[in-house]
Design an enzyme around this catalytic site. Sequence first.
Site, PDB file in Angstrom:
ATOM      1  N   THR A  15      11.489  -1.444  10.782  1.00 57.67           N
ATOM      2  CA  THR A  15      10.820  -0.303  10.286  1.00 57.67           C
ATOM      3  C   THR A  15       9.580   0.144  10.916  1.00 57.67           C
ATOM      4  O   THR A  15       8.964  -0.715  11.790  1.00 57.67           O
ATOM      5  CB  THR A  15      10.358  -0.613   8.674  1.00 57.67           C
ATOM      6  OG1 THR A  15      10.045   0.590   7.968  1.00 57.67           O
ATOM      7  CG2 THR A  15       9.407  -1.583   8.702  1.00 57.67           C
ATOM      8  N   GLY A  19       4.147   0.361   4.657  1.00 50.74           N
ATOM      9  CA  GLY A  19       4.469   0.115   3.469  1.00 50.74           C
ATOM     10  C   GLY A  19       5.633  -0.546   3.094  1.00 50.74           C
ATOM     11  O   GLY A  19       5.494  -1.810   2.204  1.00 50.74           O
ATOM     12  N   LYS A  20       6.708  -0.364   3.797  1.00 50.85           N
ATOM     13  CA  LYS A  20       8.003  -1.013   3.428  1.00 50.85           C
ATOM     14  C   LYS A  20       7.897  -2.364   4.285  1.00 50.85           C
ATOM     15  O   LYS A  20       8.418  -3.255   3.899  1.00 50.85           O
ATOM     16  CB  LYS A  20       9.091  -0.188   4.408  1.00 50.85           C
ATOM     17  CG  LYS A  20      10.391  -0.956   4.056  1.00 50.85           C
ATOM     18  CD  LYS A  20      11.756  -0.084   4.721  1.00 50.85           C
ATOM     19  CE  LYS A  20      11.704   1.153   4.017  1.00 50.85           C
ATOM     20  NZ  LYS A  20      12.881   1.929   4.565  1.00 50.85           N
ATOM     21  N   ASP A  75      18.453   0.820   4.262  1.00 47.51           N
ATOM     22  CA  ASP A  75      18.807   2.266   4.218  1.00 47.51           C
ATOM     23  C   ASP A  75      18.983   2.336   2.707  1.00 47.51           C
ATOM     24  O   ASP A  75      19.867   1.508   1.855  1.00 47.51           O
ATOM     25  CB  ASP A  75      19.969   2.619   4.978  1.00 47.51           C
ATOM     26  CG  ASP A  75      19.731   4.229   5.145  1.00 47.51           C
ATOM     27  OD1 ASP A  75      18.524   4.594   5.299  1.00 47.51           O
ATOM     28  OD2 ASP A  75      20.618   4.801   5.149  1.00 47.51           O
TER      29      ASP A  75
END
Length: 156
Positions: A15, A19-20, A75
């Site tokens: 990523t 935040g992820k 995803d």
Amino acid sequence: MNLKLIKGMRLVVATHNPGKAVEIDALLGGHYAVVTAAGLNLPEPDETESTFAGNALLKARHAADRSGEVALADDSGLSVAALDGAPGIFSARWAGPDKDFAFAMRRVEERLEEVGPDDRRAWFTSALAVAWPDGPAVVVEGRVDGQLTFPPRGDR
């Protein structure tokens, strides 16, 4: 080739979203030394697959092969029955360049008003993939069915 995930090993999270990365690190409970694709200066691949599972695998494989380390990717997105499953795999694109999901939900509401049905059935799909460099991969996918409510409640 070691096909195990061993506590303490480094795991590339495919990523560029800080935040992820924080969320995934928290979900992994500190069992792995998480590093991101962005932190390794790996480019983001084009998401060219037609399914959530396909795009998760594409991103995990891309990060694993370029880093030489085990990589995890996800995803996910919202699908709406009355919109023939849209936005689906294009959910992030509906949120625009700033990834503003409040904006995306306004677009969903506008499209529902255009098509006119009272059908508010929707589902959220999430796929996760773990890929070993030049080796196998594991992909899992889950779906939660529900109903859209407008105006949205909450802020996430």
